[in-house]
Design a protein around this motif. Structure first.
Motif, PDB file in Angstrom:
ATOM      1  N   THR A  61       0.852  -1.182   0.000  1.00 28.84           N
ATOM      2  CA  THR A  61       0.000   0.000   0.000  1.00 28.84           C
ATOM      3  C   THR A  61       0.890   1.235   0.000  1.00 28.84           C
ATOM      4  O   THR A  61       1.697   1.429   0.922  1.00 28.84           O
ATOM      5  CB  THR A  61      -0.916   0.022   1.241  1.00 28.84           C
ATOM      6  OG1 THR A  61      -1.719  -1.158   1.229  1.00 28.84           O
ATOM      7  CG2 THR A  61      -1.825   1.249   1.230  1.00 28.84           C
ATOM      8  N   GLY A  66      -2.229   5.709  -0.768  1.00 31.14           N
ATOM      9  CA  GLY A  66      -3.009   4.505  -0.532  1.00 31.14           C
ATOM     10  C   GLY A  66      -3.257   3.600  -1.726  1.00 31.14           C
ATOM     11  O   GLY A  66      -4.057   2.675  -1.623  1.00 31.14           O
ATOM     12  N   TRP A  67      -2.580   3.850  -2.859  1.00 35.17           N
ATOM     13  CA  TRP A  67      -2.750   2.918  -3.976  1.00 35.17           C
ATOM     14  C   TRP A  67      -2.181   1.564  -3.566  1.00 35.17           C
ATOM     15  O   TRP A  67      -1.147   1.482  -2.913  1.00 35.17           O
ATOM     16  CB  TRP A  67      -2.044   3.441  -5.223  1.00 35.17           C
ATOM     17  CG  TRP A  67      -2.729   4.610  -5.863  1.00 35.17           C
ATOM     18  CD1 TRP A  67      -3.388   5.632  -5.240  1.00 35.17           C
ATOM     19  CD2 TRP A  67      -2.811   4.882  -7.252  1.00 35.17           C
ATOM     20  NE1 TRP A  67      -3.865   6.518  -6.165  1.00 35.17           N
ATOM     21  CE2 TRP A  67      -3.528   6.086  -7.415  1.00 35.17           C
ATOM     22  CE3 TRP A  67      -2.337   4.227  -8.386  1.00 35.17           C
ATOM     23  CZ2 TRP A  67      -3.790   6.649  -8.660  1.00 35.17           C
ATOM     24  CZ3 TRP A  67      -2.589   4.793  -9.622  1.00 35.17           C
ATOM     25  CH2 TRP A  67      -3.318   5.982  -9.760  1.00 35.17           C
ATOM     26  N   GLN A  68      -2.879   0.484  -3.960  1.00 34.60           N
ATOM     27  CA  GLN A  68      -2.469  -0.866  -3.582  1.00 34.60           C
ATOM     28  C   GLN A  68      -2.129  -1.694  -4.807  1.00 34.60           C
ATOM     29  O   GLN A  68      -2.818  -1.608  -5.827  1.00 34.60           O
ATOM     30  CB  GLN A  68      -3.580  -1.552  -2.791  1.00 34.60           C
ATOM     31  CG  GLN A  68      -3.853  -0.881  -1.458  1.00 34.60           C
ATOM     32  CD  GLN A  68      -4.902  -1.613  -0.679  1.00 34.60           C
ATOM     33  OE1 GLN A  68      -5.968  -1.929  -1.188  1.00 34.60           O
ATOM     34  NE2 GLN A  68      -4.594  -1.893   0.586  1.00 34.60           N
ATOM     35  N   ASN A  78      -6.801  -1.006  -6.659  1.00 32.10           N
ATOM     36  CA  ASN A  78      -7.866  -0.059  -6.356  1.00 32.10           C
ATOM     37  C   ASN A  78      -7.914   1.151  -7.291  1.00 32.10           C
ATOM     38  O   ASN A  78      -8.614   2.114  -7.004  1.00 32.10           O
ATOM     39  CB  ASN A  78      -7.799   0.387  -4.883  1.00 32.10           C
ATOM     40  CG  ASN A  78      -6.477   1.027  -4.511  1.00 32.10           C
ATOM     41  OD1 ASN A  78      -5.519   0.961  -5.268  1.00 32.10           O
ATOM     42  ND2 ASN A  78      -6.424   1.624  -3.340  1.00 32.10           N
TER      43      ASN A  78
END
Length: 108
Positions: A61, A66-68, A78
């Protein structure tokens, strides 16, 4: 197409990935059983260094937004984003090497 030594098999165990800088970019080599794979660890959003971000299981993450990403496939989970680029990994005995440049493995 050159390769660089990143460690021995035992150095790259589950939960103990090894990160090297290749051509100015962080590339992390992961190991599980006898499988090894490498991902270029720059987030596709703004290029944040994912090798310094939290990893839970096979998912990293991005600490910035917060990109996973699934580390086994490189796919962003996401966002509609290109996957993390893959570097070929070669194993010779106990030594593990990673290709300098991303892309498909060389022909046999």
């Amino acid at each position: 197409s050159g390769y660089v030594f990143v460690g021995n098999r035992d150095d790259i165990a589950p939960g103990k990935p090894v990160t090297v800088r290749l051509m100015g970019k962080p590339v992390t080599v992961f190991g599980r059983d006898s499988d090894f794979w490498a991902r270029e660890m720059g987030c596709k959003h703004q290029g944040a260094d994912l090798s310094a971000s939290p990893i839970s299981g096979d998912v990293v993450t991005c600490s910035r937004h917060g990109w996973q990403y699934d580390l086994t496939t490189g796919k962003c989970l996401n966002h509609d984003s290109p996957p993390l680029r893959t570097h070929h990994v070669a194993v010779d005995g106990d030594a593990v090497f990673v290709a300098l440049f991303p892309g498909d493995p060389p022909p046999e």
